[in-house]
Design an enzyme around this catalytic site. Structure first.
Site, PDB file in Angstrom:
ATOM      1  CG  ASP A   1     -26.901 -16.667   8.641  1.00 23.79           C
ATOM      2  OD1 ASP A   1     -27.858 -16.383   7.908  1.00 23.79           O
ATOM      3  OD2 ASP A   1     -26.979 -16.732   9.874  1.00 23.79           O
TER       4      ASP A   1
ATOM      5  CG  ASP B   1     -30.897 -12.622   7.280  1.00 23.52           C
ATOM      6  OD1 ASP B   1     -31.182 -12.943   8.456  1.00 23.52           O
ATOM      7  OD2 ASP B   1     -30.887 -11.445   6.872  1.00 23.52           O
TER       8      ASP B   1
ATOM      9  CD  GLU C   1     -34.437 -14.723   9.924  1.00 16.82           C
ATOM     10  OE1 GLU C   1     -34.416 -14.300  11.096  1.00 16.82           O
ATOM     11  OE2 GLU C   1     -33.924 -14.100   8.975  1.00 16.82           O
TER      12      GLU C   1
ATOM     13  CG  HIS D   1     -29.072 -14.556  15.550  1.00 14.13           C
ATOM     14  ND1 HIS D   1     -29.692 -15.579  14.874  1.00 14.13           N
ATOM     15  CD2 HIS D   1     -29.095 -13.501  14.700  1.00 14.13           C
ATOM     16  CE1 HIS D   1     -30.054 -15.171  13.682  1.00 14.13           C
ATOM     17  NE2 HIS D   1     -29.704 -13.902  13.545  1.00 14.13           N
ATOM     18  CG  ASP D   2     -32.580 -12.117  15.171  1.00  5.72           C
ATOM     19  OD1 ASP D   2     -31.621 -11.339  15.401  1.00  5.72           O
ATOM     20  OD2 ASP D   2     -32.826 -12.576  14.045  1.00  5.72           O
TER      21      ASP D   2
END
Length: 532
Positions: free
Chosen positions: A100, A202, A265, A326-327
């Site tokens: 990431d 990200d 992302e 994860h969100d």
């Protein structure tokens, strides 16, 4: 232009949230050595690449998405030697490793920002985004933080505001500054030299902001009870045209190291997402397609989403699909435990690279977190409307021992109450479990080239039935998914649906011939195969 045989086109990605995967040292938090310990599990599952949420040095204000050293490993996760051991073990096992990259912002404790806030004339000052107050002393404009409140934090010592799209402890870097770009590209090269196979970047659509810092317009469609930052449309604070030059530069960094992958992302509508493939496919290899994360779980809605996405793809661009991360709330909680099996078949039979989120393969559900146990800063800043992300980040459920085999200590987030029954060991023993369905789907995908590289062809259907074909390499596979609770019966004569069932989500119909009628139980999906 991407090669048709690139590994990231053929592979299946698996996202690991390191804090919650496996603890090796008894501190209640997952770590790199724990991931190494669980590599054999990932091999039996059949995935091809692991993507790790941030493991870099961080004060953990946002659990690693606030980085204070881009080239260091946070002691919570281990050492650089542990990281090297992970890459070595993964590669020896045939697994790729994706990191990431969080380039939009740093921690406010990063040395770059510590220098930047010392004075207005510090050489690092322009590495971040600083603006004078309005005449009334207020913030420079109306931009809002996604984690609540103004996106501007006043710095008393220097008399200016700095911009933070998320927490005040996460100041945004100024990507219009060439020195910032060069520094982050050097970070990328550092990890690529260590053997990393690519990056998931990200909030990549946030990197460039409007040069004039104009106010964002009000959102006429705002719904009360939604996060407050949605009251305005981020027209000037995200998705600026200049961002594509930055992404093209990132891509060049990766291309210099050979067969690596760049994933972005991006939470944008499909038509705007497509620009992130870049001119002549010089951008992200895989701009994440999150359409299924918020899609109404109805056959016609899913059919429409797939059609719009496939139609919008630039020539030669490679699709991808995601069911969880994860969100966002767990898929098993969004669509229900029975439909989670149908969703698995959808994910692993659509055209494009699928990404699995750890624990979805065992049907992990969203865990309710007591108010005094909330860890997520988003929920703490914007309480009471259900934005918390802790519930999808709970420890992996390995077995029925205390703490689900995740740790010998109390874990950083509570383990789900159903872990005694819903865990890897139990579900491996249950021949018809969702875990064994995932394994069977992955095996099927690897056996049939049509599922990896074949065409996607929609088939007209009604009601709760979703139908499509994947064809190529001398075979046709038809996927029939019942997104409803009621049984469905479909005449197959002359429809091209004849063949034999290769796999049912119930794991009990392999080899069954289909001729004349296809009968599906409620919440059942099947893959039907026949030769051309």
């Amino acid at each position: 232009m991407a090669e048709s045989g690139a590994w990231w086109r053929q592979g299946i990605f698996y996202q690991i949230y390191p804090r919650s995967f496996q603890d090796s040292d008894g501190d209640g938090v997952g770590d790199l050595a724990g991931i190494v310990h669980r590599l054999p599990y990932l091999l039996t599952l059949g995935v091809d690449a692991i993507w790790l949420s941030p493991i870099f040095t961080s004060p953990m204000a946002d659990f690693g998405y606030d980085i204070s050293d881009y080239t260091g490993i946070d002691p919570l996760f281990g050492t650089m030697e542990d990281f090297d051991a992970l890459v070595r073990a993964a590669h020896e096992s045939g697994l790729k490793v994706i990191l990431d990259l969080v380039p939009n912002h740093t921690s406010d404790r990063h040395p770059w920002f510590v220098e930047a806030r010392r004075s207005r004339d510090n050489p690092r000052r322009d590495w971040y985004i600083w603006r004078d107050p309005k005449p009334d002393g207020g913030p420079p404009n109306n931009w809002l933080s996604e984690f609540g409140g103004s996106a501007w934090q006043y710095d008393q010592a220097t008399g200016q505001y700095y911009y933070h799209a998320f927490l005040a402890q996460q100041p945004d870097l100024n990507w219009r500054n060439p020195a910032v770009r060069a520094a982050v590209y050097d970070v990328m090269r550092f990890w690529l030299r260590k053997g990393v196979d690519g990056f998931r970047v990200d909030v990549i659509w946030h990197l460039i902001k409007d040069a004039e810092f104009r106010d964002n317009p009000a959102n006429p469609g705002y719904i009360e009870g939604r996060p407050p930052h949605e009251r305005i449309l981020p027209r000037h604070s995200t998705d600026q045209p200049e961002v594509h030059q930055v992404i093209a530069e990132m891509r060049k960094v990766l291309d210099a190291f050979g067969d690596r992958v760049l994933i972005g992302e991006i939470y944008l509508p499909i038509e705007r997402l497509m620009a992130y493939y870049g001119k002549d496919l010089s951008g992200a290899h895989l701009p994440f397609n999150f359409a299924l994360l918020s899609a109404p779980w109805h056959a016609r809605d899913i059919e429409r989403i797939i059609a719009e996405y496939e139609t919008a793809l630039p020539p030669g661009a490679w699709p991808n699909w995601v069911l969880g991360n994860h969100d966002r709330p767990r898929v098993a909680s969004r669509v229900g435990a029975e439909q989670a099996r149908v969703a698995a078949m959808l994910l692993l039979t659509l055209r494009g690279t699928p990404t699995l989120y750890y624990g979805d393969e065992i049907g992990m559900r969203q865990v309710a977190i007591a108010p005094d146990g909330v860890r997520d800063p988003f929920e703490k800043n914007v309480p009471g409307i259900g934005v918390g992300r802790d519930g999808c980040r709970t420890p992996m459920q390995w077995n029925a021992t205390p703490n689900a085999g995740f740790s010998t200590a109390a874990p950083w987030l509570p383990v789900a109450e159903d872990f005694m029954h819903e865990n890897v060991v139990n579900l491996t023993a249950d021949k018809r479990s969702i875990l064994n369905l995932y394994r069977a789907l992955i095996r099927l995908r690897k056996r049939h080239v049509a599922l990896v590289a074949g065409h996607y062809r929609p088939v007209a259907a009604e009601g709760d039935l979703l139908l499509y074909r994947r064809d190529g390499e001398g075979e046709i596979l038809t996927i029939a998914l019942n997104l409803g609770d009621d049984p469905v019966s479909l005449a197959t004569e002359g429809s091209g649906l004849e063949g034999q069932i290769l796999l049912s989500t119930h794991l009990d119909r392999d080899g069954e011939p289909i001729h004349g009628t296809l009968d599906l139980r409620g919440n059942e999906g099947v893959v039907i195969g026949r030769s051309l």
